[in-house]
Structure formats: C-alpha cells, structure tokens
Design a protein around this motif. Structure first.
Motif, mmCIF file in Angstrom:
data_model
loop_
_atom_site.group_PDB
_atom_site.id
_atom_site.type_symbol
_atom_site.label_atom_id
_atom_site.label_comp_id
_atom_site.label_asym_id
_atom_site.label_seq_id
_atom_site.Cartn_x
_atom_site.Cartn_y
_atom_site.Cartn_z
ATOM 1 N N LYS A 1 -16.065 48.130 -8.106
ATOM 2 C CA LYS A 1 -17.171 47.213 -8.407
ATOM 3 C C LYS A 1 -17.955 46.903 -7.128
ATOM 4 C CE LYS A 1 -19.286 43.749 -10.777
ATOM 5 N NZ LYS A 1 -20.684 43.981 -10.422
ATOM 6 N N LEU A 2 -17.207 46.714 -6.024
ATOM 7 C CA LEU A 2 -17.849 46.479 -4.732
ATOM 8 C C LEU A 2 -18.733 47.671 -4.364
ATOM 9 C CD1 LEU A 2 -18.168 44.988 -1.960
ATOM 10 C CD2 LEU A 2 -16.043 46.126 -1.241
ATOM 11 N N ILE A 3 -18.198 48.899 -4.509
ATOM 12 C CA ILE A 3 -18.953 50.112 -4.197
ATOM 13 C C ILE A 3 -20.224 50.189 -5.050
ATOM 14 C CG2 ILE A 3 -18.913 52.643 -4.464
ATOM 15 C CD1 ILE A 3 -15.931 52.500 -3.520
ATOM 16 N N ASP A 4 -20.088 49.945 -6.337
ATOM 17 C CA ASP A 4 -21.251 50.022 -7.238
ATOM 18 C C ASP A 4 -22.308 48.981 -6.854
ATOM 19 O OD1 ASP A 4 -19.841 52.024 -8.473
ATOM 20 O OD2 ASP A 4 -19.189 50.794 -10.178
ATOM 21 N N ASP A 5 -21.857 47.787 -6.524
ATOM 22 C CA ASP A 5 -22.799 46.734 -6.100
ATOM 23 C C ASP A 5 -23.464 47.100 -4.778
ATOM 24 O OD1 ASP A 5 -22.034 45.325 -8.319
ATOM 25 O OD2 ASP A 5 -20.997 43.720 -7.237
ATOM 26 N N MET A 6 -22.691 47.703 -3.871
ATOM 27 C CA MET A 6 -23.264 48.102 -2.572
ATOM 28 C C MET A 6 -24.328 49.180 -2.768
ATOM 29 S SD MET A 6 -19.815 48.080 -0.227
ATOM 30 C CE MET A 6 -20.520 49.059 1.086
ATOM 31 N N MET B 1 -24.576 44.802 -9.730
ATOM 32 C CA MET B 1 -25.095 43.515 -9.284
ATOM 33 C C MET B 1 -25.554 43.631 -7.825
ATOM 34 S SD MET B 1 -22.954 39.924 -9.110
ATOM 35 C CE MET B 1 -22.258 40.173 -7.476
ATOM 36 N N VAL B 2 -26.806 43.191 -7.604
ATOM 37 C CA VAL B 2 -27.315 43.195 -6.235
ATOM 38 C C VAL B 2 -26.731 41.992 -5.487
ATOM 39 C CG1 VAL B 2 -29.403 42.921 -4.818
ATOM 40 C CG2 VAL B 2 -29.441 44.423 -6.816
ATOM 41 N N ARG B 3 -26.157 42.260 -4.323
ATOM 42 C CA ARG B 3 -25.571 41.169 -3.523
ATOM 43 C C ARG B 3 -26.496 40.818 -2.359
ATOM 44 N NH1 ARG B 3 -18.985 41.803 -3.588
ATOM 45 N NH2 ARG B 3 -18.823 42.955 -5.553
ATOM 46 N N GLU B 4 -26.273 39.641 -1.825
ATOM 47 C CA GLU B 4 -27.091 39.183 -0.700
ATOM 48 C C GLU B 4 -26.715 39.947 0.576
ATOM 49 O OE1 GLU B 4 -27.629 35.412 2.265
ATOM 50 O OE2 GLU B 4 -26.276 35.186 0.548
ATOM 51 N N VAL C 1 -18.323 41.076 2.693
ATOM 52 C CA VAL C 1 -16.946 41.454 2.360
ATOM 53 C C VAL C 1 -16.345 42.203 3.550
ATOM 54 C CG1 VAL C 1 -15.469 42.767 0.787
ATOM 55 C CG2 VAL C 1 -17.517 41.620 -0.094
ATOM 56 N N SER C 2 -15.344 41.593 4.192
ATOM 57 C CA SER C 2 -14.784 42.175 5.413
ATOM 58 C C SER C 2 -13.701 43.206 5.082
ATOM 59 C CB SER C 2 -14.249 41.050 6.297
ATOM 60 O OG SER C 2 -14.108 41.522 7.617
ATOM 61 N N GLN C 3 -14.125 44.296 4.436
ATOM 62 C CA GLN C 3 -13.223 45.399 4.067
ATOM 63 C C GLN C 3 -13.856 46.712 4.496
ATOM 64 O OE1 GLN C 3 -12.105 45.475 -0.077
ATOM 65 N NE2 GLN C 3 -11.717 43.283 -0.122
ATOM 66 N N ARG C 4 -12.973 47.728 4.730
ATOM 67 C CA ARG C 4 -13.461 48.994 5.266
ATOM 68 C C ARG C 4 -13.988 49.906 4.149
ATOM 69 N NH1 ARG C 4 -12.320 48.538 10.549
ATOM 70 N NH2 ARG C 4 -12.893 50.674 11.077
ATOM 71 N N VAL C 5 -15.201 49.577 3.716
ATOM 72 C CA VAL C 5 -15.879 50.329 2.653
ATOM 73 C C VAL C 5 -17.337 50.537 3.079
ATOM 74 C CG1 VAL C 5 -16.593 50.314 0.227
ATOM 75 C CG2 VAL C 5 -14.413 49.259 0.872
ATOM 76 N N VAL C 6 -17.822 51.785 2.954
ATOM 77 C CA VAL C 6 -19.229 52.066 3.249
ATOM 78 C C VAL C 6 -19.825 52.951 2.151
ATOM 79 C CG1 VAL C 6 -18.746 51.999 5.746
ATOM 80 C CG2 VAL C 6 -18.928 54.213 4.604
ATOM 81 N N VAL C 7 -21.137 52.878 2.009
ATOM 82 C CA VAL C 7 -21.853 53.827 1.158
ATOM 83 C C VAL C 7 -22.991 54.436 1.982
ATOM 84 C CG1 VAL C 7 -21.297 52.685 -1.026
ATOM 85 C CG2 VAL C 7 -23.382 52.028 0.188
ATOM 86 N N VAL C 8 -23.308 55.688 1.660
ATOM 87 C CA VAL C 8 -24.385 56.410 2.356
ATOM 88 C C VAL C 8 -25.203 57.149 1.299
ATOM 89 C CG1 VAL C 8 -24.883 58.331 3.956
ATOM 90 C CG2 VAL C 8 -23.078 56.680 4.513
ATOM 91 N N GLY D 1 -27.866 53.502 3.839
ATOM 92 C CA GLY D 1 -26.447 53.229 3.969
ATOM 93 C C GLY D 1 -26.208 51.732 3.954
ATOM 94 N N LEU D 2 -24.960 51.361 3.663
ATOM 95 C CA LEU D 2 -24.595 49.945 3.683
ATOM 96 C C LEU D 2 -23.089 49.851 3.887
ATOM 97 C CD1 LEU D 2 -26.203 47.226 3.187
ATOM 98 C CD2 LEU D 2 -25.255 47.257 0.876
ATOM 99 N N ALA D 3 -22.661 48.873 4.656
ATOM 100 C CA ALA D 3 -21.235 48.637 4.884
ATOM 101 C C ALA D 3 -20.860 47.304 4.237
ATOM 102 C CB ALA D 3 -20.948 48.599 6.387
ATOM 103 N N ALA D 4 -19.610 47.206 3.746
ATOM 104 C CA ALA D 4 -19.186 46.008 3.006
ATOM 105 C C ALA D 4 -19.426 44.687 3.775
ATOM 106 C CB ALA D 4 -17.726 46.143 2.577
#
Ligand code: NI
Length: 173
Positions: A29-34, A1-4, A53-60, A45-48
């Motif tokens: 699920k958050l990672i997949d959406d990111m 799911m694409v998030r805003e 979402v104020s959690q320490r998760v990033v994707v690159v 790249g994108l950070a949560a």
C-alpha cells in the motif's frame, strides 16, 4: 492515495530509514501510494521518508528514449531494502532536483553504472543493472534512505540554482 511530501527542514528526511523485515500488504500500500504521489508531482522517483515513513522503500519511474526510433518507454520499479553492490568508476555530472526541495536544481556527480539488489513489491529478490538516468534516480532515492539530500553532494557549492515556476517539480525525485 496521494500522501503529503515532506519538505527540507522536516527531521524525517535526515533520519536513517529502517530495514523492512517483511514485505506485507502495508508495504505494498505504501509503494502504491508513493507511485501515485510521485506521478502527481511529475517526479522520477520518491523515497518513503519523503512521505514521512522512515522505511527502506523507494520507487523510480524514468522515461527512456529508444535509440533506434523516436519512441520512448517508461520504466517503473519499486525497491525494498535496496543495496548498491557494485558501481562503476566512471562517473557523470548532471542536474538533479528533489520533490522535498522544490524549485532548486544542482549539479551532482554519480557513477554511470550501478548494480543494486533489493526485494520487489512481491517480496522477491531482484538484482538490477542500471545505467544513466536510472542509475542516477535510484542512487538519489537510496541516498534519501540514509538521510542524504542532493544538496549535500553538489560538485561545487555554487552549482545550485532556482528554476522557473511551473518547472519546479518536473524531473525531481
Ligand atoms: Ni529527492
């Protein structure tokens, strides 16, 4: 799911994000959406916090050219609770953009090499040795987790500029 994607001015971008206590299905699920959201915007790249979402998760996701040929390969990873454990004294400057600050680019100095430890999408401990753009993109995302944006780190106040429409999201993070 694409998030805003949250834009500059949204307070979530300036908050220190919380450590993830346990990698759960919700985290995955958050990672997949990111990843989906980043790709839809052609980001590297994108950070949560950028999806609220104020959690320490990033994707690159960085495309790298092979030195020996004209081929390129794409390197993708998700990091939970990433921590920089070592960084090179040697630095380099290049332009950065941010999906939360569309249409702007700025010159930022970063270490050429970093070691980062984190948990992966399965909750396993990983340690990454990163150079060049992988290091730059990952550090840009880790900054997001501490409420820091690239415009806070410009090499000089006048080293920021606008890009043409259509190019605005390309290679932002
Ligand atoms: Ni960004």
């Amino acid at each position: 799911m694409v998030r805003e994607i949250r834009k500059i001015g949204d307070p979530v971008l300036r908050r220190k994000a919380k450590k993830v206590e346990k990698v759960t299905r919700e985290t995955q699920k958050l990672i997949d959406d990111m990843l989906q959201t980043m790709r839809e915007s052609h980001g590297m790249g994108l950070a949560a916090p950028q999806v609220g979402v104020s959690q320490r998760v990033v994707v690159v996701e960085v495309e790298q050219k092979e030195e020996s040929s004209s081929a390129s390969s794409t390197i993708t990873y998700a990091l939970v609770n990433p921590e920089v454990v070592r960084q090179s004294d040697e630095t380099w400057q290049d332009q950065e953009g941010c999906l939360s600050i569309p249409g702007w680019r700025g010159e930022v100095e970063r270490p050429l090499h970093v070691s980062v430890k984190a948990l992966d999408r399965s909750g396993n401990r990983v340690k990454l040795e990163l150079d060049g753009w992988l290091a730059r993109a990952t550090l840009h995302e880790i900054d997001h987790l501490d409420g820091v944006l690239f415009i806070d780190k410009l090499v000089a106040p006048d080293r920021v500029w606008r890009v043409k429409e259509g190019e605005e999201e390309k290679e932002a993070a």
